[in-house]
Structure formats: structure tokens, C-alpha cells
Design an enzyme around this catalytic site. Sequence first.
Site, short mmCIF file in Angstrom:
data_model
loop_
_atom_site.label_atom_id
_atom_site.label_comp_id
_atom_site.label_asym_id
_atom_site.label_seq_id
_atom_site.Cartn_x
_atom_site.Cartn_y
_atom_site.Cartn_z
N GLU A 91 0.83 -1.21 0.00
CA GLU A 91 0.00 0.00 0.00
C GLU A 91 0.86 1.26 0.00
O GLU A 91 1.98 1.27 0.52
CB GLU A 91 -0.90 0.03 1.24
CG GLU A 91 -1.96 -1.06 1.26
CD GLU A 91 -2.80 -1.01 2.52
OE1 GLU A 91 -2.94 0.07 3.12
OE2 GLU A 91 -3.31 -2.08 2.92
N ASN A 101 -5.79 4.77 15.01
CA ASN A 101 -6.81 4.36 14.05
C ASN A 101 -7.51 3.09 14.50
O ASN A 101 -6.89 2.19 15.07
CB ASN A 101 -6.16 4.11 12.68
CG ASN A 101 -5.60 5.37 12.06
OD1 ASN A 101 -6.33 6.26 11.66
ND2 ASN A 101 -4.28 5.45 12.00
N SER A 147 8.63 5.57 16.46
CA SER A 147 7.30 5.17 16.94
C SER A 147 7.45 4.75 18.40
O SER A 147 7.74 3.59 18.70
CB SER A 147 6.75 4.02 16.09
OG SER A 147 6.52 4.45 14.77
N LEU A 148 7.24 5.69 19.29
CA LEU A 148 7.49 5.45 20.72
C LEU A 148 6.25 4.91 21.41
O LEU A 148 6.26 3.84 22.01
CB LEU A 148 7.96 6.76 21.38
CG LEU A 148 8.64 6.63 22.73
CD1 LEU A 148 9.86 5.73 22.67
CD2 LEU A 148 9.04 8.02 23.25
N HIS A 149 5.17 5.68 21.38
CA HIS A 149 3.83 5.23 21.78
C HIS A 149 3.67 4.83 23.25
O HIS A 149 2.63 4.26 23.62
CB HIS A 149 3.35 4.07 20.90
CG HIS A 149 3.43 4.33 19.44
ND1 HIS A 149 3.03 5.54 18.88
CD2 HIS A 149 3.89 3.57 18.41
CE1 HIS A 149 3.22 5.49 17.57
NE2 HIS A 149 3.75 4.32 17.26
N CYS A 190 -2.07 2.54 6.84
CA CYS A 190 -1.57 1.45 6.01
C CYS A 190 -1.83 0.07 6.61
O CYS A 190 -1.84 -0.10 7.82
CB CYS A 190 -0.07 1.63 5.77
SG CYS A 190 0.27 2.70 4.36
N GLY A 219 5.51 -2.24 6.85
CA GLY A 219 6.88 -2.69 7.07
C GLY A 219 7.67 -1.81 8.01
O GLY A 219 7.30 -0.67 8.30
N GLU A 220 8.77 -2.34 8.50
CA GLU A 220 9.73 -1.63 9.35
C GLU A 220 10.98 -1.33 8.52
O GLU A 220 11.73 -2.24 8.16
CB GLU A 220 10.08 -2.49 10.56
CG GLU A 220 11.35 -2.11 11.31
CD GLU A 220 11.39 -0.66 11.77
OE1 GLU A 220 12.35 0.05 11.40
OE2 GLU A 220 10.47 -0.24 12.49
N CYS A 234 -1.51 -2.07 15.03
CA CYS A 234 -1.18 -1.82 13.62
C CYS A 234 -1.67 -2.95 12.73
O CYS A 234 -1.41 -4.13 13.00
CB CYS A 234 0.33 -1.66 13.48
SG CYS A 234 0.88 -1.35 11.78
N CYS A 239 4.91 -7.27 7.97
CA CYS A 239 5.84 -6.75 8.98
C CYS A 239 5.91 -7.75 10.13
O CYS A 239 4.91 -8.35 10.50
CB CYS A 239 5.35 -5.40 9.50
SG CYS A 239 6.43 -4.63 10.73
N CYS A 285 3.37 -4.89 16.38
CA CYS A 285 2.72 -3.84 17.19
C CYS A 285 1.21 -4.09 17.23
O CYS A 285 0.58 -4.28 16.19
CB CYS A 285 3.02 -2.47 16.62
SG CYS A 285 4.79 -2.07 16.58
N CYS A 298 3.37 8.30 1.26
CA CYS A 298 3.76 7.35 2.29
C CYS A 298 3.94 6.00 1.60
O CYS A 298 3.01 5.49 0.98
CB CYS A 298 2.68 7.26 3.37
SG CYS A 298 3.03 6.05 4.66
N SER A 342 10.33 6.28 9.45
CA SER A 342 9.74 5.94 10.75
C SER A 342 10.14 4.53 11.15
O SER A 342 10.00 3.59 10.37
CB SER A 342 8.21 6.04 10.66
OG SER A 342 7.62 5.66 11.88
#
Length: 346
Positions: A93, A291, A215-217, A334, A160-161, A120, A113, A117, A106, A192
Site C-alpha cells: 500500500e 486508528n 514510533s514510541l507510543h 496502512c 513494514g519496518e 497496527c 511486517c 505492534c 507514504c 519511521s
Amino acid sequence: MAQKINLKDLTFEELEWFLVGLNQQKYRAKQVFQWLHAGIEGFDEMTNIPKDLRKQLSENSSISTVEIVEKHQSKIDGTIKYLLKISDGNFIESVIMRYEHGITICISTQVGCRMGCNFCASTIGGLVRNLTAGEMLDQIIFIQKDIGERISNIVLMGIGEPLDNYENVVKFLKNVNHPLGLNIGYRHISLSTCGLVEGIQKLAEENIPITLAISLHAPNDAVRNEIMPVSRKYSMESLLHACQLYTEKTKRRITFEYALIAGINDSVEHARELGMKIKGILCHVNLIPVNKVTGREYSKSSEQQIRCFKAQLEKMGIPTTVRRELGSDINASCGQLRHKRVGDFR
């Protein structure tokens, strides 16, 4: 029979030596490189290249393309979400976002991935494979052709990472920045990562002045371990230490991405703890209303909670923004289109 090499996977220097290996002059690399980045789909479109060289290229190499399978455009803000099919039949995507400063894309860096997470959609089903440098480039080239406008900014924040596909990502960055190609400036590119410490350390040594987003979160290991499995390998202390070293080496400000999840990481106390952890690092915080993802139970924080969280960080001197929600009517985050198309691989 050996698989033909995708010319878009080569750096300019590698392309030069590939052509030398075909008993061609190095200067031909400039012509070929420009054609590749112009979005041609076949060697016969290289009209200023001799026919014998085109024949050699077709016998020894290939030109990758992507197929636009689905395209959804927001009626609210013009955001466009693409489901793309790559050469082996896998799906990825990309998303186009329009800002006052230009058009941002993006892109995905992997098919699936493996980071896991919990909030996600991209991780559902795990990792299928890495994308090549050319497959990342194709997302920009062919979507730019589709919209008929120049893309000026890139975020590696799709499926993906990126740092889990380090070599291909670095090669992509160098190619997309090349003056003979799309010539997109490094300072217009953001990468990211969920926090692969060794990757951050290596990237700091590359002298590529992109913007790094983490991406801390979460404000601590306990919360981060709950929502981000990668945290069980890399503690916040080791991650933030790597971030500090990155800013010192590159002189570039880091963005800490923080998805606010109701009842999990969104209290004022969480904000206060986060502020204490990152104070002193050249950074800013980008708050993201999480999201809603099918198959995930998390829900986003209330507007009041977001305001309070932001106010607490700003009170502590941490520059903080709230990400504008784009494409909310087309589920623009995504991973969701791909998941809907192929289902859960597990």
C-alpha cells in the site's frame, strides 16, 4: 536460468559497472538511469539508446513496474490510498497526502511486517518479504504518473519496518535523491522506525540528513512491552540513548510518534513521565489519534484527553503537535486494504 536483475535495484554506480560488463561505455548509465526514473515500462521506450544495447538490456535485465489494483480518494481532504500489486503477486500500500508545502507519499518498505505492534494492521499475518530498492521507487514513480503531479515529500511509514530492511532502504534513499532521478531532497524524506537500536546507530553514520521518526507510543517499558513486542528486546533507555546519539551526530531533530490509545497510554501522568524521559533530546512529539483496526480492540483517546496530554508536554517545554487526520473516510492508515485483500496469513 538465472533471474534477470531489476535495473531499478542498482545504484547509479552499480548501473555504470553493469553496463561496462556488457562492453558498453559508462556514459550510457546516465541515459538508462534517467529513463528508469521517468517511469518507462519497457526497453523500447529508451529512444535515445541504440537498438543493440536495448536488446542486450532486455536479455540481461528487467524493469520493474507496479499495478494499481485499488484506488480510494477521500472526499474530505483529497487523500488517496493505493493498493498495489508487485511482480510476484504480493500486495503493498501507498498513500498520497496533500499539504500546503506539497504532495507527500507514504510508501511501504516490506510486504507485511514482523514487528507485531498490537495497534497496527500492517503486522497482521507477519512478514512475507522485504521490498527491493526498485520496488520502493516504483511506488513513487507510478503513483506520480497516475496523479500527474510531482511528489515532493516521502515518508517511509507504510507497511513494514524500514530498518528491518536496512540495505535496500539505504540504497532506495540514495537513488531517489540522485539528481539524475527523482531528485527528492533528503530533508524532504522521513523514515519511521519502531526502534531498532542497531539500525538507528548505523543510520547515524550514513550522513543522510533525512528526518528520523521514532514510533514510541509509550512513556515506559511496562506500557511499551504491552503494545510493542520490539520493546522486549530494546528497552526505552537503550532506544532513547540511541536517539540522543543520533541527534548529536546528525544535528537533526527527531520526531517521537505517539499514538494515543484510550486507557492505555493517554493519561496526564503518562505525558509527564514521557516528558521527563525525552527532555534534553533534540526532538518534538507528534501525537496521533490511534486508528480503528478490524481485529484490534484499541480505541482512540477523546479530544479532551488529547488536549490535556499535549498541554502537559508543552508545559514541560516539549514541542508537541497533533497529527491532522487525513483520509478518515477511506481508512487511510496502512495495512488495512492489504489485509482485506489477502486475509490473515497465520
